[in-house]
Design a protein around this motif. Structure first.
Motif, PDB file in Angstrom:
ATOM      1  N   VAL A   1      39.431  42.392  26.413  1.00 34.08           N
ATOM      2  CA  VAL A   1      41.076  42.183  26.773  1.00 34.08           C
ATOM      3  C   VAL A   1      41.315  43.472  26.340  1.00 34.08           C
ATOM      4  O   VAL A   1      40.413  44.719  26.197  1.00 34.08           O
ATOM      5  CB  VAL A   1      41.698  41.940  25.407  1.00 34.08           C
ATOM      6  CG1 VAL A   1      41.453  40.457  24.671  1.00 34.08           C
ATOM      7  CG2 VAL A   1      40.476  42.381  23.580  1.00 34.08           C
ATOM      8  N   LEU A   2      42.655  44.234  27.254  1.00 37.69           N
ATOM      9  CA  LEU A   2      42.879  45.331  27.166  1.00 37.69           C
ATOM     10  C   LEU A   2      44.103  45.270  26.137  1.00 37.69           C
ATOM     11  O   LEU A   2      45.236  44.460  25.323  1.00 37.69           O
ATOM     12  CB  LEU A   2      43.859  45.720  28.493  1.00 37.69           C
ATOM     13  CG  LEU A   2      44.669  46.917  28.643  1.00 37.69           C
ATOM     14  CD1 LEU A   2      43.464  47.875  28.997  1.00 37.69           C
ATOM     15  CD2 LEU A   2      44.727  47.069  29.824  1.00 37.69           C
ATOM     16  N   PHE A   3      43.693  46.716  25.358  1.00 33.37           N
ATOM     17  CA  PHE A   3      43.610  46.454  24.026  1.00 33.37           C
ATOM     18  C   PHE A   3      44.728  47.712  23.879  1.00 33.37           C
ATOM     19  O   PHE A   3      44.068  48.583  23.797  1.00 33.37           O
ATOM     20  CB  PHE A   3      42.901  46.411  22.691  1.00 33.37           C
ATOM     21  CG  PHE A   3      42.885  47.099  21.534  1.00 33.37           C
ATOM     22  CD1 PHE A   3      44.104  46.271  20.377  1.00 33.37           C
ATOM     23  CD2 PHE A   3      41.954  48.000  21.307  1.00 33.37           C
ATOM     24  CE1 PHE A   3      44.407  47.098  20.191  1.00 33.37           C
ATOM     25  CE2 PHE A   3      42.296  48.752  19.905  1.00 33.37           C
ATOM     26  CZ  PHE A   3      43.629  47.832  19.077  1.00 33.37           C
TER      27      PHE A   3
ATOM     28  N   VAL B   1      48.446  44.787  20.038  1.00 33.60           N
ATOM     29  CA  VAL B   1      48.408  44.140  21.493  1.00 33.60           C
ATOM     30  C   VAL B   1      47.598  43.916  22.478  1.00 33.60           C
ATOM     31  O   VAL B   1      46.935  44.596  23.014  1.00 33.60           O
ATOM     32  CB  VAL B   1      49.815  44.470  22.369  1.00 33.60           C
ATOM     33  CG1 VAL B   1      50.086  43.538  23.559  1.00 33.60           C
ATOM     34  CG2 VAL B   1      51.069  44.664  22.140  1.00 33.60           C
ATOM     35  N   PHE B   2      46.826  42.933  22.314  1.00 33.40           N
ATOM     36  CA  PHE B   2      45.830  42.347  23.485  1.00 33.40           C
ATOM     37  C   PHE B   2      45.929  41.284  24.556  1.00 33.40           C
ATOM     38  O   PHE B   2      47.588  40.406  24.481  1.00 33.40           O
ATOM     39  CB  PHE B   2      45.351  41.765  22.629  1.00 33.40           C
ATOM     40  CG  PHE B   2      44.511  42.549  20.983  1.00 33.40           C
ATOM     41  CD1 PHE B   2      44.983  42.331  20.280  1.00 33.40           C
ATOM     42  CD2 PHE B   2      43.378  42.636  21.846  1.00 33.40           C
ATOM     43  CE1 PHE B   2      44.620  43.148  18.947  1.00 33.40           C
ATOM     44  CE2 PHE B   2      42.284  43.097  20.182  1.00 33.40           C
ATOM     45  CZ  PHE B   2      43.228  43.222  18.645  1.00 33.40           C
ATOM     46  N   VAL B   3      45.930  41.863  25.763  1.00 36.93           N
ATOM     47  CA  VAL B   3      45.969  41.551  27.388  1.00 36.93           C
ATOM     48  C   VAL B   3      44.787  40.505  27.593  1.00 36.93           C
ATOM     49  O   VAL B   3      44.349  41.138  28.082  1.00 36.93           O
ATOM     50  CB  VAL B   3      47.080  42.264  28.427  1.00 36.93           C
ATOM     51  CG1 VAL B   3      47.194  41.655  29.548  1.00 36.93           C
ATOM     52  CG2 VAL B   3      48.037  42.975  27.662  1.00 36.93           C
ATOM     53  N   HIS B   4      45.046  39.470  27.893  1.00 33.10           N
ATOM     54  CA  HIS B   4      43.766  38.629  28.384  1.00 33.10           C
ATOM     55  C   HIS B   4      44.022  39.219  29.883  1.00 33.10           C
ATOM     56  O   HIS B   4      44.457  39.224  30.999  1.00 33.10           O
ATOM     57  CB  HIS B   4      43.796  38.011  28.515  1.00 33.10           C
ATOM     58  CG  HIS B   4      42.287  36.574  28.457  1.00 33.10           C
ATOM     59  ND1 HIS B   4      42.396  35.688  28.709  1.00 33.10           N
ATOM     60  CD2 HIS B   4      41.127  36.987  28.503  1.00 33.10           C
ATOM     61  CE1 HIS B   4      40.932  35.139  29.057  1.00 33.10           C
ATOM     62  NE2 HIS B   4      40.532  36.281  28.793  1.00 33.10           N
ATOM     63  N   LEU B   5      42.065  39.512  29.889  1.00 34.29           N
ATOM     64  CA  LEU B   5      41.957  40.530  31.244  1.00 34.29           C
ATOM     65  C   LEU B   5      41.003  39.414  32.388  1.00 34.29           C
ATOM     66  O   LEU B   5      39.652  40.187  33.102  1.00 34.29           O
ATOM     67  CB  LEU B   5      40.660  41.061  30.782  1.00 34.29           C
ATOM     68  CG  LEU B   5      41.453  42.690  30.545  1.00 34.29           C
ATOM     69  CD1 LEU B   5      41.003  43.756  30.478  1.00 34.29           C
ATOM     70  CD2 LEU B   5      43.188  42.502  31.500  1.00 34.29           C
ATOM     71  N   GLY B   6      40.893  38.098  32.478  1.00 35.19           N
ATOM     72  CA  GLY B   6      39.796  37.270  32.530  1.00 35.19           C
ATOM     73  C   GLY B   6      40.056  37.203  34.558  1.00 35.19           C
ATOM     74  O   GLY B   6      39.050  37.604  34.358  1.00 35.19           O
TER      75      GLY B   6
END
Length: 328
Positions: free
Chosen positions: A87-89, A105-110
């Motif tokens: 994740v990008l946090f 805020v957490f953005v999934h970086l798959g």
């Protein structure tokens, strides 16, 4: 609006300044296949591996304290099945009506990870081709040296950030956060060994008058000089810290009630007789000594009560809690 917040295209978590999860949206729950009951009131680090906890401690906490926010921190969290989720946090500190919290805020970086893997694979292929040429090998060696230098700079920066996070910027003393951790450690040691320690809280008498009369720059110089006096007065094993404003605290190990009173009196006189450019400066001091009925917080509260009594009884004096009835 509540539904939109709950289904944002990113995970949202609100935590206390101690890292305890206060609230979480459904997107974050779905991201790791968590349940709300398994997260709320637990520590945010409960969803991190040991390596990511270390990153969190050395980067997140210092930057939140220094800047009030952290941007684009790359970590992995663990889903309920134990699988790593990159994740990008981002995090930001808030204080609303005296209540402190941090929104994250957490953005999934798959997909980004897949692209990075492809890039790394391509880079490896290029490096293998370069190794066939002497000039390319020399270039790689130079790049490797630069990388080592950057890593050393990063280690130094992280060390500096760790120091800054526990140091008062004006006086150079330990700050309140450092003091509270040390107080907890002294209390736990006391529980195990029954070796007492004493706590002093002091407050500069009429400090507001100093600022109002001479101005805040002179008030800052008074705080700095008092910090110097404390540093010279106490031993290396004593814990000296600025608690906040014009309040300072000292933990004295292996000191009983009577000895702690003598130490506090000597300190009070040392401050009163020091050479202050703006005239006499005095302090009021509250002292307490650990006993089996205490907790780390009750020890602090008792010393603060003794300080209040010193100020109420005319200031420039020492009060130990052994002389208080606690019925006032």
């Amino acid at each position: 609006m509540e539904e939109r917040w709950n289904t944002l295209p990113c995970g949202y978590v609100s935590i206390s300044t101690q890292g305890l999860i206060i609230d979480v949206n459904q997107t974050f729950l779905d991201m790791g296949n968590y349940t709300r009951s398994n997260l709320v009131s637990n520590h945010i680090e409960s969803v991190m591996s040991i390596a990511n906890k270390l990153i969190f401690h050395t980067y997140f906490y210092p930057f939140i304290q220094l800047n009030g926010h952290v941007d684009e921190m790359y970590i992995s969290i663990k889903g309920s099945n134990g699988k790593d989720i990159p994740v990008l946090f981002n995090g930001k500190y808030y204080n609303e009506d005296g209540v402190e919290f941090i929104d994250c805020v957490f953005v999934h970086l798959g997909k980004r990870i897949d692209y990075e893997q492809e890039i790394r694979l391509a880079k490896q292929q290029i490096e293998e081709a370069y190794r066939e040429k002497n000039d390319a090998l020399a270039k790689m060696e130079r790049l490797h040296l630069e990388l080592e230098q950057k890593q050393e700079e990063l280690i130094k920066l992280n060390t500096l950030l760790a120091v800054l996070s526990t140091t008062d910027g004006l006086t150079g003393l330990n700050n309140r956060r450092f003091f509270m951790e040390k107080l907890k450690g002294f209390y736990l040691t006391y529980q195990q060994t029954n070796i007492p320690f004493s706590l002093l809280i002091m407050d500069i008498d009429h400090f507001k008058l100093v600022n109002d009369t001479w101005g805040h720059p002179i008030g800052d110089q008074v705080l700095i000089k008092l910090a110097q006096i404390l540093t010279e007065f106490f031993q290396k094993e004593d814990v000296v810290a600025r608690y906040g404003g014009e309040e300072f605290v000292v933990i004295i190990p292996v000191e009983g009630e009577e000895e702690s009173i003598k130490v506090a009196e000597r300190l009070r006189m040392a401050i009163q007789t020091a050479d202050w450019e703006i005239g006499e400066i005095t302090v009021s001091i509250g002292v307490t000594t650990s006993n089996p009925n205490d907790t780390d917080l009750s020890i602090l509260a008792k010393a603060d009560k003794a300080l209040y009594v010193s100020k109420a009884n005319g200031r420039n004096r020492v009060t130990h809690t052994k002389y208080l009835s606690y019925t006032e």
